[in-house]
Every structure is written in C-alpha cells, then in structure tokens.
Write a protein that holds these residues in place. Structure first.
Motif, PDB file in Angstrom:
ATOM      1  N   UNK A   1       0.829  -1.192   0.000  1.00  0.00           N
ATOM      2  CA  UNK A   1       0.000   0.000   0.000  1.00  0.00           C
ATOM      3  C   UNK A   1       0.870   1.251   0.000  1.00  0.00           C
ATOM      4  N   UNK A   2       0.302   2.415  -0.308  1.00  0.00           N
ATOM      5  CA  UNK A   2       1.114   3.640  -0.363  1.00  0.00           C
ATOM      6  C   UNK A   2       1.870   3.958   0.918  1.00  0.00           C
ATOM      7  N   UNK A   3       1.338   3.539   2.078  1.00  0.00           N
ATOM      8  CA  UNK A   3       2.034   3.826   3.339  1.00  0.00           C
ATOM      9  C   UNK A   3       3.051   2.755   3.715  1.00  0.00           C
ATOM     10  N   UNK A   4       3.286   1.794   2.808  1.00  0.00           N
ATOM     11  CA  UNK A   4       4.291   0.760   3.028  1.00  0.00           C
ATOM     12  C   UNK A   4       3.758  -0.530   3.611  1.00  0.00           C
TER      13      UNK A   4
ATOM     14  N   UNK B   1      -3.478  -7.029  10.310  1.00  0.00           N
ATOM     15  CA  UNK B   1      -3.217  -7.787  11.525  1.00  0.00           C
ATOM     16  C   UNK B   1      -3.584  -9.249  11.447  1.00  0.00           C
ATOM     17  N   UNK B   2      -4.275  -9.654  10.376  1.00  0.00           N
ATOM     18  CA  UNK B   2      -4.617 -11.064  10.156  1.00  0.00           C
ATOM     19  C   UNK B   2      -3.684 -11.634   9.091  1.00  0.00           C
ATOM     20  N   UNK B   3      -3.383 -12.923   9.198  1.00  0.00           N
ATOM     21  CA  UNK B   3      -2.575 -13.572   8.179  1.00  0.00           C
ATOM     22  C   UNK B   3      -1.247 -12.864   7.992  1.00  0.00           C
ATOM     23  N   UNK B   4      -0.988 -12.410   6.753  1.00  0.00           N
ATOM     24  CA  UNK B   4       0.282 -11.736   6.453  1.00  0.00           C
ATOM     25  C   UNK B   4       0.104 -10.238   6.238  1.00  0.00           C
ATOM     26  N   UNK B   5      -1.099  -9.709   6.478  1.00  0.00           N
ATOM     27  CA  UNK B   5      -1.303  -8.267   6.301  1.00  0.00           C
ATOM     28  C   UNK B   5      -0.750  -7.495   7.496  1.00  0.00           C
ATOM     29  N   UNK B   6      -0.081  -6.398   7.199  1.00  0.00           N
ATOM     30  CA  UNK B   6       0.545  -5.578   8.233  1.00  0.00           C
ATOM     31  C   UNK B   6      -0.504  -5.016   9.188  1.00  0.00           C
ATOM     32  N   UNK B   7      -0.279  -5.088  10.485  1.00  0.00           N
ATOM     33  CA  UNK B   7      -1.228  -4.494  11.432  1.00  0.00           C
ATOM     34  C   UNK B   7      -1.391  -2.989  11.213  1.00  0.00           C
ATOM     35  N   UNK B   8      -2.554  -2.492  11.599  1.00  0.00           N
ATOM     36  CA  UNK B   8      -2.835  -1.057  11.539  1.00  0.00           C
ATOM     37  C   UNK B   8      -3.665  -0.701  12.764  1.00  0.00           C
TER      38      UNK B   8
ATOM     39  N   UNK C   1     -10.461   2.182   1.913  1.00  0.00           N
ATOM     40  CA  UNK C   1      -9.340   2.854   1.253  1.00  0.00           C
ATOM     41  C   UNK C   1      -8.253   1.856   0.864  1.00  0.00           C
ATOM     42  N   UNK C   2      -7.978   0.887   1.750  1.00  0.00           N
ATOM     43  CA  UNK C   2      -6.991  -0.148   1.426  1.00  0.00           C
ATOM     44  C   UNK C   2      -7.413  -0.935   0.192  1.00  0.00           C
ATOM     45  N   UNK C   3      -8.690  -1.294   0.123  1.00  0.00           N
ATOM     46  CA  UNK C   3      -9.163  -2.079  -1.017  1.00  0.00           C
ATOM     47  C   UNK C   3      -9.153  -1.247  -2.292  1.00  0.00           C
ATOM     48  N   UNK C   4      -9.408   0.051  -2.181  1.00  0.00           N
ATOM     49  CA  UNK C   4      -9.304   0.913  -3.361  1.00  0.00           C
ATOM     50  C   UNK C   4      -7.879   0.902  -3.900  1.00  0.00           C
ATOM     51  N   UNK C   5      -6.888   0.993  -3.017  1.00  0.00           N
ATOM     52  CA  UNK C   5      -5.493   0.930  -3.455  1.00  0.00           C
ATOM     53  C   UNK C   5      -5.180  -0.432  -4.068  1.00  0.00           C
ATOM     54  N   UNK C   6      -5.673  -1.499  -3.443  1.00  0.00           N
ATOM     55  CA  UNK C   6      -5.450  -2.842  -3.969  1.00  0.00           C
ATOM     56  C   UNK C   6      -6.056  -2.985  -5.362  1.00  0.00           C
TER      57      UNK C   6
END
Length: 289
Positions: free
Chosen positions: A11-14, A63-70, A80-85
């Motif tokens: 994602x844009x924020x890394x 925070x689930x699986x391999x996605x970075x916690x937020x 917003x995350x899904x829009x970037x994806x």
C-alpha cells in the motif's frame, strides 16, 4: 480449497495486504470479505468459481494472516486499502461478498464506491443500531454496550481469543445443519488452517475487527445505491449474525433484495455459492446496463 494464487500488495504507506485467489483471472473480480479471523485461506471452492467464471479474491484484513497491522484502523480505512489494492491489481468492476463478520467491511467498500455491488451472506448486522440492539441475545447486547462505553477495554477483552477458542465458539453456536458442513473433515481442516493463519500475528487483528463490527458503523446504510443482496439461512443460530435475518437491514438499504432460505444455516457460501454469485453478477450487470 487452497488458494490457486497467493500474493501480497504494498500500500502507499508501506503496509502489505495479503491475498489469495481462486477462479479464472479473466473473470469478473469479486472481493471475499471473510468471517472472523478467517484469513485469505478460505474461499468458496474452485469448482464453483470455474462454473460461475468468477475471480474470487480473499484479502487478509490488517493484523490477520500476512497483512501488516494497523492499530486504531476503522471500517473506512479498509475501504481505502481495497481501493489501493484494486488500482494496483487492475481489479476493474470489483464486486464484494461479505460473510459473517465480513459484512460491515464489504458494506464499507460499497459506501465509498469501491465496489459496484455487494452480497451479504449470513452477515453480521449493525448490532449497535438502536433497532437492532433491542433484538440481540443478552450476552451479545452486553458486549455491544461495553464497546460503546469502553472501547479500549472491549478490545482488550476480545484480544483474549485464540484460533482454537474461536473454532469452538463457532461450532458451539452453530445449528446441527451447519455443524455437518463445518466438521466435514476436509472443510474443517481448511477452516482451521484459515483461523490459524488469521491468528498467526496474535489476536489484535481479530480484536480490532470485532470492535468495528460491534460499534456504530461510520456510513449510512440508507445512502447505499449499489445493488445489495442479503442472504440468510433460517437455521442460522449464531447470536452475532443478524438477529432478524436481515429484515431491518433490508428496510434500511434502498437497493436491498433479501432472501431467507429456510433449510440452511450460516454455511450458505459453501452450499449456495453459485446462486449467490450468479445473482450478484446479474443484478450489477442490470444496474450498469
């Protein structure tokens, strides 16, 4: 039942979002917003997706699986995350299926215009909405009230959950019809692996998701304009799904079409996946035509 394709997108924020895919890459893309802590490892079955000609994408929430916690994230942050994806992976005309606790996450994407249509399947409701709150099981109502009054304390309480505890809770609150599906050996192994992956970074991701589900949602269901299918089973005995099988949701969402199948429970995605996808595709194509 394992994903045919696995990957991560930055994602844009890394941060990273992990995803799994099934079905033909040329098919219309459908985001699968999974149930509580289910991670990207559980989909609808490749056979269903091949017949429906759908590309299903299951994404690990932060925070689930391999996605970075937020920490501190909200439902609209997920949109917003899904829009970037979707932009990064060129997922044009994206649709969504929200199962169980995934319902508010799918609807958040609809509220922000990220998806063109939504199917809510055995979905969690806006439990903190005044009308729905009056219908809840007393123990669930206590948790909803705790989230409203002391969200940090509630989140810490939910963080006491584990993959095994969640599996036992799901099986314990399921009807006999659902237990027959969930405990079938191959399905049980897939479901338990999905939960193990969901808790692989600890319980904070699940805890945050649960607080978001049990809070007031930061969008107006009454303002949704994309097609929304509501699917419920008459034998669904989960106390954290919709207490009236989506009846209040259907009244609040102008574009909603509600179906209650009397002889099934919450295992709808794996018993009627082809019908669910077919209806969603037909309604969104009609709306765009």
């Amino acid at each position: 039942m394992e994903p045919e394709r696995l990957g991560t997108t930055q994602l844009p924020d890394g941060r990273l979002l992990g995803w799994g895919e099934w079905g033909p890459t040329s098919g219309p893309p459908v985001l699968f917003c999974t149930g509580a802590a289910m991670s990207r490892w559980l989909g609808l079955g490749a056979g269903v997706l091949e017949r429906a000609k759908v590309r299903l994408i299951s994404v690990d929430r932060p925070g689930l699986g391999v996605s970075t916690p937020a920490p501190g994230r909200g439902l609209l942050d997920w949109a917003a995350d899904i829009q970037h994806l979707a932009t990064a992976r060129k997922l044009e005309g994206l649709l969504a299926v929200g199962f169980s606790q995934g319902a508010p996450f799918a609807l958040a994407c609809a509220a922000r215009g990220v998806v063109k249509g939504v199917a809510i399947v055995a979905g969690g409701d806006e439990l903190a909405h005044p009308v729905t709150r009056r219908l809840l099981h007393p123990e669930v109502a206590k948790l909803v009230d705790l989230v409203a009054a002391e969200p940090a304390r509630a989140e810490a309480f939910f963080a006491g959950m584990s993959a095994r505890m969640l599996w036992d809770m799901v099986i314990g609150m399921s009807s006999e019809a659902d237990r027959a599906v969930f405990t079938e050996p191959r399905f049980a192994a897939a479901y338990q692996r999905a939960l193990d992956e969901g808790f692989s970074q600890g319980s904070a991701g699940y805890a945050r998701d649960t607080v978001l589900h049990m809070s007031r949602w930061p969008f107006e269901l009454e303002s949704l304009r994309v097609p929304v299918d509501l699917w419920y089973g008459g034998l669904d005995t989960s106390t954290v799904h919709s207490p009236d099988n989506g009846e209040t949701l259907a009244r609040r969402i102008p574009s909603a079409r509600r179906q209650v199948l009397p002889h099934v429970g919450s295992a709808l995605p794996w018993l009627h996946g082809e019908d669910i996808l077919g209806s969603l595709l037909a309604r969104t194509q009609s709306a765009s035509g």
